[in-house]
Scaffold this active site. Structure first.
Site, PDB file in Angstrom:
ATOM      1  N   SER A 168       0.848  -1.182   0.000  1.00 20.59           N
ATOM      2  CA  SER A 168       0.000   0.000   0.000  1.00 20.59           C
ATOM      3  C   SER A 168       0.900   1.255   0.000  1.00 20.59           C
ATOM      4  O   SER A 168       1.873   1.296  -0.755  1.00 20.59           O
ATOM      5  CB  SER A 168      -0.909  -0.051   1.228  1.00 20.59           C
ATOM      6  OG  SER A 168      -2.099   0.599   0.981  1.00 20.59           O
ATOM      7  N   ASP A 421      -8.447  -5.491  -5.692  1.00 17.04           N
ATOM      8  CA  ASP A 421      -7.991  -4.498  -4.709  1.00 17.04           C
ATOM      9  C   ASP A 421      -8.313  -3.103  -5.246  1.00 17.04           C
ATOM     10  O   ASP A 421      -7.855  -2.743  -6.335  1.00 17.04           O
ATOM     11  CB  ASP A 421      -6.472  -4.650  -4.518  1.00 17.04           C
ATOM     12  CG  ASP A 421      -5.873  -3.530  -3.679  1.00 17.04           C
ATOM     13  OD1 ASP A 421      -6.636  -2.719  -3.097  1.00 17.04           O
ATOM     14  OD2 ASP A 421      -4.628  -3.468  -3.611  1.00 17.04           O
ATOM     15  N   HIS A 446      -6.463  -6.708  -1.557  1.00 16.57           N
ATOM     16  CA  HIS A 446      -5.351  -5.854  -1.144  1.00 16.57           C
ATOM     17  C   HIS A 446      -4.292  -6.641  -0.357  1.00 16.57           C
ATOM     18  O   HIS A 446      -4.653  -7.400   0.529  1.00 16.57           O
ATOM     19  CB  HIS A 446      -5.949  -4.742  -0.262  1.00 16.57           C
ATOM     20  CG  HIS A 446      -5.032  -3.611   0.061  1.00 16.57           C
ATOM     21  ND1 HIS A 446      -4.491  -2.797  -0.903  1.00 16.57           N
ATOM     22  CD2 HIS A 446      -4.573  -3.148   1.238  1.00 16.57           C
ATOM     23  CE1 HIS A 446      -3.741  -1.865  -0.325  1.00 16.57           C
ATOM     24  NE2 HIS A 446      -3.760  -2.060   0.978  1.00 16.57           N
TER      25      HIS A 446
END
Ligand SMILES: *[C@@H]1O[C@H](CO)[C@@H](O)[C@H](O)[C@H]1NC(C)=O
Ligand SMILES: *[C@@H]1O[C@H](CO)[C@@H](O)[C@H](O)[C@H]1NC(C)=O
Ligand SMILES: *[C@@H]1O[C@H](CO)[C@@H](O)[C@H](O)[C@H]1NC(C)=O
Ligand SMILES: *[C@@H]1O[C@H](CO)[C@@H](O)[C@H](O)[C@H]1NC(C)=O
Ligand SMILES: *[C@@H]1O[C@H](CO)[C@@H](O)[C@H](O)[C@H]1NC(C)=O
Length: 479
Positions: A168, A421, A446
């Site tokens: 991320s 995601d 994700h």
């Protein structure tokens, strides 16, 4: 200088720090790591007569490490580093194979790495050291110390066997560390990183479109239709006190909504729930930000759409029932606080970053399930100024310092993205060169490739991890 009327907002955050630290220590620990602290300069780029510094936290796991073995460094994301360590089982899974030392470095201004302790967020002047450039310098600084500590006499490598991992926002940092300090790490595994989530690089609509795709895929048509209908119903119902009271009590809100400002917060709270459901849509139960069942999007949609309702209030009740699955899975949430986000220091800190270097334009259109709203940069900049006293006058800064889409000049980075995601909206999804590579994981949420291996992982997730292992072997010259 900030207008003085802005100061109380910051002061309010004083009270929250201690509470949030308590939450952090309550994290369930699957992996036990040693907690360490390193003194790092507050400002890496200036020289003072008297250097200011603070303690940066990092976690170490040396269970499988042997002398000379590589160091796998996780570049901390926006939050308590232990949460990320506990949810990044892939590194623990492969540590024995590589005899690696694992080091998870906390990002400054998050978790316990607060430069000004309780005062970190109480004064806008204290926040100016919260930048990606300072954070990357922290990582380089810590890695330099680790080199001295662990590789005193190692000469068989052209450089030290250290690799960065991140996901991320932390995945962006892992990649940027390799790009900006290529001599600190041999390569970077960057999972679910929205590298191109900058003004002009990605359409503002793609994030919410991706969230909608997850609901389409797992909740089918009826769910999206109901969610879309829900916005109008909620807006209509909350136009008067009777309706506001009904929603407040049916959804067990901690305090009754009573103004249009409250309604706006309520709608935003609901939007955030949809986004978080999509981000947490794992094929097994998880406890990342809150405890959730497997496929929470499907569970939510089933609750929302399975039984019949005949009127507005019936619909609101269905929403309440479905939302409770997300907010109260453990049955221990007394009430729903739609303001919690505004008291959360992590949100506050990352909000600051999104108002300065990391401007990530979001808008919604008819193509998604959210309330249609354009991206309005001026409005956004005004909000930033009001909240943080920052000027958003350089929206292109992030691209200027990290190169935007010009990744061909770099090397040894693997970008992986799950098809399901929301952040794959803005990731690197195609190979750039033979050493700046992309791996697209079909039907994956994700960050899943960096989680520990699970029996129920699909073949694509398993292949992604094999891809990472091959890259690591190549960078570490173990082929
Ligand atoms: C921070 O605030 C908490 C709660 O008010 C207090 O217990 C703690 O001692 C403070 N820490 C420092 C370093 O001042
Ligand atoms: C909301 O109110 C408007 C105007 O009063 C009306 O046209 C619309 O049908 C209502 N929508 C719902 C879903 O109740
Ligand atoms: C809607 O259904 C409820 C029971 O689920 C019932 O009590 C109510 O009378 C129905 N309302 C209408 C308008 O049909
Ligand atoms: C959470 O669940 C408990 C137990 O069922 C219930 O008493 C409580 O009202 C629920 N809270 C919310 C916010 O839904
Ligand atoms: C990039 O190249 C590698 C190796 O050729 C391949 O396995 C991978 O699927 C490619 N990635 C994409 C997104 O096409």
């Amino acid at each position: 200088m900030l207008p003085s009327s802005r100061m109380p907002k910051f002061v309010a955050f004083l009270l929250v720090v201690a509470a949030s630290l308590d939450d952090a220590s309550a994290v369930d620990s699957k992996y036990s790591l040693e907690t360490k602290y390193m003194k790092v300069p507050l400002d890496h780029f200036k020289w003072y007569a008297e250097e200011k510094s603070f303690n940066l936290r990092y976690l170490v796991d040396a269970k499988h490490h042997v002398q000379g073995g590589p160091i796998f460094v996780f570049t901390g994301d926006k939050g308590d580093i232990n949460i990320y360590a506990q949810n990044t089982g892939f590194m623990f899974d492969i540590a024995p194979m590589f005899k690696a030392l694992l080091v998870f470095i906390e990002h400054r201004y998050y978790g316990q790495s607060l430069p000004f302790g309780n005062d970190t967020f109480s004064n806008p002047q204290n926040m100016i050291y919260l930048t990606t450039t300072q954070a990357l310098a922290d990582f380089a600084f810590v890695i330099d110390q680790l080199k001295r500590e662990f590789f005193e006499n190692v000469v068989q490598y052209d450089t030290y066997p250290i690799v960065a991992f991140g996901s991320s926002y932390g995945g962006m940092l892992a990649a940027w560390l390799r790009m900006k300090y290529p001599y600190t790490v041999l390569g970077a595994i960057s999972s679910s990183a929205p590298m191109f989530y900058f003004p002009g690089l990605s359409s503002c609509a793609t994030f919410y479109e991706k969230v909608t795709k997850v609901f389409e895929r797992y909740g089918r048509d009826q769910c999206i239709k109901t969610i879309k209908l829900g916005w109008d119903v909620i807006i209509n119902l909350t136009k008067n006190k009777l309706g506001m009271d009904f929603v407040s009590s049916n959804w067990k809100l901690c305090s009754k909504i009573s103004t249009t400002d409250d309604v706006e917060k309520l709608l935003e709270w609901l939007s955030d729930i949809y986004v978080n459901l999509a981000l947490s849509n794992y094929h097994y139960p998880t406890d990342f930000y809150s405890p959730l069942p497997a496929y929470p999007v499907k569970v939510f949609c089933d609750k929302l759409t399975t039984s019949y309702f005949n009127d507005t209030k019936g619909l609101i009740e269905h929403f309440g029932y479905a939302i409770e699955m997300y907010t109260n899975y453990t049955g221990r949430t007394a009430c729903n606080d739609i303001n919690s986000k505004y008291h959360d220091i992590t949100e506050f800190a990352f909000g600051y970053q999104m108002c300065t270097e990391l401007i990530m334009p979001k808008c919604s259109t008819d193509a998604d399930m959210f309330i249609t709203a354009p991206w309005d940069f001026d409005k956004f900049a005004k909000k930033c100024y009001k909240k943080y006293g920052t000027s958003s006058s350089r929206p292109d800064w992030g691209m200027l310092i990290y190169g935007g889409k010009n990744l061909k000049y770099f090397s040894n980075i693997v970008f992986s993205n799950g098809e399901m995601d929301p952040y794959s909206c803005c990731g690197v999804s195609a190979n750039v060169t033979s050493s700046v590579m992309a791996f697209d994981i079909i039907d994956a949420p994700h960050h899943v490739d960096l989680r520990n291996a699970d029996m129920s992982d699909n073949n694509y997730i398993q292949s992604a991890r094999q891809f990472h292992i091959l890259a690591l072997r190549k960078w570490l010259k173990l082929e």
